[in-house]
Each structure stands twice: as C-alpha cells, then as structure tokens.
Scaffold this motif. Structure first.
Motif, PDB file in Angstrom:
ATOM      1  N   GLN A   9      63.519 -42.778 -18.380  1.00  0.00           N
ATOM      2  CA  GLN A   9      63.173 -42.538 -19.993  1.00  0.00           C
ATOM      3  C   GLN A   9      62.163 -43.156 -20.574  1.00  0.00           C
ATOM      4  O   GLN A   9      62.214 -44.199 -20.734  1.00  0.00           O
ATOM      5  CB  GLN A   9      64.891 -42.494 -20.660  1.00  0.00           C
ATOM      6  N   GLU A  10      61.560 -42.142 -21.088  1.00  0.00           N
ATOM      7  CA  GLU A  10      60.500 -42.658 -22.028  1.00  0.00           C
ATOM      8  C   GLU A  10      59.350 -43.320 -21.244  1.00  0.00           C
ATOM      9  O   GLU A  10      58.484 -43.906 -22.066  1.00  0.00           O
ATOM     10  CB  GLU A  10      60.706 -43.541 -23.053  1.00  0.00           C
ATOM     11  N   LYS A  11      59.361 -43.492 -19.827  1.00  0.00           N
ATOM     12  CA  LYS A  11      58.301 -44.203 -19.140  1.00  0.00           C
ATOM     13  C   LYS A  11      57.124 -43.091 -18.899  1.00  0.00           C
ATOM     14  O   LYS A  11      57.228 -41.994 -18.876  1.00  0.00           O
ATOM     15  CB  LYS A  11      58.912 -44.488 -17.727  1.00  0.00           C
ATOM     16  N   GLU A  12      55.789 -43.923 -18.784  1.00  0.00           N
ATOM     17  CA  GLU A  12      54.765 -43.065 -18.565  1.00  0.00           C
ATOM     18  C   GLU A  12      54.416 -43.067 -17.200  1.00  0.00           C
ATOM     19  O   GLU A  12      54.363 -44.302 -16.650  1.00  0.00           O
ATOM     20  CB  GLU A  12      53.595 -43.674 -19.466  1.00  0.00           C
ATOM     21  N   ALA A  13      53.975 -41.971 -16.558  1.00  0.00           N
ATOM     22  CA  ALA A  13      53.888 -41.829 -15.246  1.00  0.00           C
ATOM     23  C   ALA A  13      52.583 -41.075 -14.876  1.00  0.00           C
ATOM     24  O   ALA A  13      52.206 -40.409 -15.706  1.00  0.00           O
ATOM     25  CB  ALA A  13      55.048 -40.903 -14.425  1.00  0.00           C
ATOM     26  N   VAL A  14      51.964 -41.190 -13.885  1.00  0.00           N
ATOM     27  CA  VAL A  14      50.926 -40.604 -13.035  1.00  0.00           C
ATOM     28  C   VAL A  14      51.149 -39.605 -12.214  1.00  0.00           C
ATOM     29  O   VAL A  14      51.865 -40.186 -10.964  1.00  0.00           O
ATOM     30  CB  VAL A  14      49.631 -41.310 -12.987  1.00  0.00           C
ATOM     31  N   PHE A  15      50.990 -38.278 -12.217  1.00  0.00           N
ATOM     32  CA  PHE A  15      51.357 -37.511 -11.038  1.00  0.00           C
ATOM     33  C   PHE A  15      50.049 -36.880 -10.285  1.00  0.00           C
ATOM     34  O   PHE A  15      49.339 -36.319 -11.024  1.00  0.00           O
ATOM     35  CB  PHE A  15      52.272 -36.323 -11.300  1.00  0.00           C
ATOM     36  N   THR A  16      49.818 -37.288  -9.109  1.00  0.00           N
ATOM     37  CA  THR A  16      48.769 -36.547  -8.302  1.00  0.00           C
ATOM     38  C   THR A  16      49.251 -35.299  -7.651  1.00  0.00           C
ATOM     39  O   THR A  16      50.276 -35.245  -6.648  1.00  0.00           O
ATOM     40  CB  THR A  16      48.158 -37.690  -7.328  1.00  0.00           C
ATOM     41  N   VAL A  17      48.926 -34.090  -8.139  1.00  0.00           N
ATOM     42  CA  VAL A  17      49.467 -32.777  -7.720  1.00  0.00           C
ATOM     43  C   VAL A  17      48.449 -31.984  -7.028  1.00  0.00           C
ATOM     44  O   VAL A  17      47.371 -31.740  -7.662  1.00  0.00           O
ATOM     45  CB  VAL A  17      50.000 -32.227  -8.911  1.00  0.00           C
ATOM     46  N   THR A  18      48.790 -31.398  -5.859  1.00  0.00           N
ATOM     47  CA  THR A  18      47.951 -30.550  -5.338  1.00  0.00           C
ATOM     48  C   THR A  18      48.822 -29.128  -5.390  1.00  0.00           C
ATOM     49  O   THR A  18      50.057 -29.112  -5.031  1.00  0.00           O
ATOM     50  CB  THR A  18      47.967 -30.848  -3.749  1.00  0.00           C
ATOM     51  N   GLY A  22      54.012 -39.436  -7.496  1.00  0.00           N
ATOM     52  CA  GLY A  22      54.292 -39.820  -9.120  1.00  0.00           C
ATOM     53  C   GLY A  22      54.332 -41.335  -9.041  1.00  0.00           C
ATOM     54  O   GLY A  22      54.870 -42.046  -8.035  1.00  0.00           O
ATOM     55  N   THR A  23      53.473 -42.031  -9.758  1.00  0.00           N
ATOM     56  CA  THR A  23      53.434 -43.549 -10.014  1.00  0.00           C
ATOM     57  C   THR A  23      53.902 -43.834 -11.306  1.00  0.00           C
ATOM     58  O   THR A  23      53.530 -43.273 -12.129  1.00  0.00           O
ATOM     59  CB  THR A  23      52.325 -44.103  -9.446  1.00  0.00           C
ATOM     60  N   ILE A  24      54.490 -45.195 -11.346  1.00  0.00           N
ATOM     61  CA  ILE A  24      54.694 -45.979 -12.655  1.00  0.00           C
ATOM     62  C   ILE A  24      53.993 -47.037 -12.549  1.00  0.00           C
ATOM     63  O   ILE A  24      54.547 -47.980 -11.821  1.00  0.00           O
ATOM     64  CB  ILE A  24      55.874 -45.940 -13.165  1.00  0.00           C
ATOM     65  N   ASP A  25      53.236 -47.550 -13.420  1.00  0.00           N
ATOM     66  CA  ASP A  25      52.406 -48.922 -13.402  1.00  0.00           C
ATOM     67  C   ASP A  25      51.892 -48.980 -11.682  1.00  0.00           C
ATOM     68  O   ASP A  25      51.740 -50.142 -11.408  1.00  0.00           O
ATOM     69  CB  ASP A  25      53.299 -49.973 -13.643  1.00  0.00           C
ATOM     70  N   GLY A  26      51.357 -48.043 -11.325  1.00  0.00           N
ATOM     71  CA  GLY A  26      50.581 -48.015 -10.079  1.00  0.00           C
ATOM     72  C   GLY A  26      51.609 -47.986  -8.770  1.00  0.00           C
ATOM     73  O   GLY A  26      51.271 -48.041  -7.686  1.00  0.00           O
ATOM     74  N   GLU A  27      52.975 -47.952  -8.911  1.00  0.00           N
ATOM     75  CA  GLU A  27      53.950 -48.095  -8.031  1.00  0.00           C
ATOM     76  C   GLU A  27      54.618 -46.622  -7.827  1.00  0.00           C
ATOM     77  O   GLU A  27      55.289 -46.225  -8.781  1.00  0.00           O
ATOM     78  CB  GLU A  27      55.082 -49.059  -8.363  1.00  0.00           C
ATOM     79  N   GLU A  28      54.693 -46.052  -6.616  1.00  0.00           N
ATOM     80  CA  GLU A  28      55.393 -44.903  -6.617  1.00  0.00           C
ATOM     81  C   GLU A  28      56.868 -45.120  -6.739  1.00  0.00           C
ATOM     82  O   GLU A  28      57.380 -46.137  -6.320  1.00  0.00           O
ATOM     83  CB  GLU A  28      55.347 -44.315  -5.230  1.00  0.00           C
ATOM     84  N   PHE A  29      57.578 -44.316  -7.477  1.00  0.00           N
ATOM     85  CA  PHE A  29      59.050 -44.440  -7.922  1.00  0.00           C
ATOM     86  C   PHE A  29      59.842 -43.517  -7.111  1.00  0.00           C
ATOM     87  O   PHE A  29      59.360 -42.666  -6.608  1.00  0.00           O
ATOM     88  CB  PHE A  29      59.150 -44.218  -9.422  1.00  0.00           C
TER      89      PHE A  29
END
Length: 345
Positions: A158-167, A98-105
């Motif tokens: 909380q309320e942050k948008e995230a991008v998950f690359t899921v396999t 998962g990343t937020i603003d392009g950075e893994e958290f």
C-alpha cells in the motif's frame, strides 16, 4: 441446453473420478430410492408424462448447425493481432516485472506466456492498464506506478512506488472454434466427451431430439421420489470429492462450493435439480414405453467397455450398487434410441 447434451460425458467423468479414489462406498447412496431394475422405486413415469410419438423424431438440419455454432462460440479460439494499438475493450497479453527500490517484489511479475487483460475490465493499479493505451504490440514500456492506499491483495504494498517493465506481447480477438476433429478433441473432450466432428454432431442431435420430446410431452408433476434420487447423486458426488481432499462433506462444501451444508447446497441448486429430475422422469418414461425394463449383464459390460474401455464393472458395482448401474446403462440405451429414431429435415 448444455445440461442434457453433456449428460453422458458428465456421468462418465463422475464414474471415473469415484472409481479412481478407491474408497469403499458400501452404502451405495446412488442406488438408494431405485428398485432392483434401476427405476425410481414406486414411480411409473408414464403416469406423470403424456409422452409424444417417438417413432420418428423430427430434427431440423438448420437447428443442428445452429447448436454446433453456439457450442463452438463458448470455446473460442484466440487470433493474435499485431497491427493495431491497445485501446479500450481490447484483449491484450502482456508480460511484466515490477520492482520497488530496485528489487523485484513477490507477485510482481508474470510467468512464461504472460498474462491476459481486457482494457477497461481487468483490475490492476488504477493507471497501469490506462498507460498501455495507444501503444503497439511488441513495445516494451517502463511504467512508474503507485499502489493505492488500500490494497487488500497485499497490504505491505500500500502506497509504495513501483517500476514496472511491461512488454505488450500481442492483442487478440476471440472467434468461434473450428468444427474440426483436432479442435473438438482439444477443447470439448473434457466437458462433453467428444473427440471428433461426428461425435459432436451425434451429441447435438441427441440434445435436439431430447428437447423435442420434452417440449411435446406434458408433465403433470415430478414425484418427490425422483427429485430425491437426483439429490442423492449430488450428495454422493461431493462426498467423494470431500473424501479425496481429506475433508468432511460440510468442510468441503464450505471451502470449495460456498454452501454451509447439503441442505443449503440443495437449496442453491434448485434449478439444476429440477431440470435433472425432469430429465430422469422423461428417460424412465421412454424406457417404460419401449419396454426396456430388463437390462442384461452383457449390455452392462458393453456399456462399460464403450465408456471406460473396460468391460469388468465389479468395482463400480461395489461403489454404486446394481440399481444405479442398471439405470445408467438404460439411459445410455435411451440416448441410442433417440439417435435411431431421428428424422433429419
């Protein structure tokens, strides 16, 4: 039924754990309330139990197989599935980053081997698992998710948008374990002490023989003195773990067990204590009936050799006191007797 079938294995585990700690338990709490022969002090068990005939103990072959099957169902094996899509109720193994603003958290990715979820049961972000439905094992998806406005696991998200690359690694079904030496050694040795099919079958037979005797031997009451010895064992057990973790007993109970103190733990463990006190009384009754009062040092050495690999029990004597060692050695003899008296039907 698992309580008594694990008795010897649990006892051995407790012995090894306590001995490994190397602390001086000079008060020998486990021997308190026992007489010099390892019987509960002041208690004649046969006064409280109408012991059934144990010259021949009937055990049905069907019951042996049924209990083996039941135990193997509690330690299922995983069968990977690659040919059906993710659906409600499916067990699924996934890997994700998962990343937020392009950075893994922190905490936003799985380690090697992925993580297991059950669709409809495992709790993640509301739409995360739902978005996997209909997709096949082997697929990699990019999911845009928003953390909820209340996320106590990590309030910073909380309320942050995230991008998950899921396999989706695979789906899996859980089926009963195999009745093989290899499977038993890998999955049952720690909990039960079994490493082979023969050992498992023997343990199951002991359990069924014990259940037969218990069900056919009315108990008028369990003396408080017997219950107290079980409580002493529990206190000794957790005191050891507390010392091992450099905590007071109450600190350990509050941190790891969820009990405020020993009185509270005893209250919470009422059913467990009652069952073990009943078993202790029954085993003493069998020992009295079979005239097992005298336990020799040779029998003790043989018992420790069999269960620990070492015949020298000096360190155990210092920790537990001889009364407790006499008791556990005698109980081992009772288990052996049950096996000898069984009549398979």
């Amino acid at each position: 039924m698992k309580r008594s079938v694990k008795g010897i294995a649990l006892l051995l585990a407790m012995l090894l754990i306590l001995c490994a700690c190397g602390d001086d338990y000079s008060d020998a709490l486990r021997s308190q309330g026992l007489d010099k022969n390892g019987y509960v002090e002041g208690v004649r068990a046969l006064d409280y139990i109408q012991l059934c005939d144990i010259s021949s103990i009937p055990v049905k072959e069907d019951d042996i197989q049924a209990l083996i099957d039941d135990i193997l169902e509690t330690v299922p094996q995983r069968v990977q599935v690659m040919d059906r899509p993710v659906a409600q109720g499916e067990h699924v193994n996934i890997s994700y980053v998962g990343t937020i603003d392009g950075e893994e958290f922190e905490g936003g990715s799985t380690g090697e081997g992925g993580t297991d979820i059950t669709v409809g049961q495992t709790i993640y972000i509301d739409t995360f698992i739902h978005d996997l439905k209909g997709h096949m094992p082997g697929e990699t998806l990019v999911l845009n998710e928003t953390f909820p406005n209340y996320y106590p696991a990590n309030p910073d998200l909380q309320e942050k948008e995230a991008v998950f690359t899921v396999t989706i690694n695979y789906l899996y079904d859980e089926v009963p374990g195999d009745f093989t030496d290899e499977y038993i050694a890998e999955n049952l040795s720690e909990e039960y002490g079994w490493t082979t099919c023969d050992e498992m079958r023997s343990g199951v037979i002991q359990e069924l023989a014990y259940e037969y005797i218990l069900n056919n031997s009315p108990i008028s009451e369990v003396p408080e003195a017997v219950t107290k010895t079980v409580q002493n064992n529990i206190q000794a057990y957790y005191s050891t773990y507390a010392t091992y973790n450099n905590l007071s007993l109450n600190e350990f109970l509050q941190t790891y067990i969820g009990a405020t103190d020993m009185d509270n733990l005893i209250e919470l463990s009422g059913d467990y204590i009652a069952g073990n006190a009943e078993q202790a009384l029954l085993f003493q009754a069998i020992a009295e009936k079979e005239d097992m009062t005298k336990i020799t040092k040779k029998e003790i050495r043989e018992y420790f050799k069999e269960t620990t690999g070492y015949s020298d029990f000096t360190s155990f004597k210092e920790i537990y006191g001889m009364p407790y060692i006499y008791q556990v050695t005698r109980n081992h003899k009772v288990y052996a007797l049950l096996n000898e008296r069984v009549s398979i039907q």
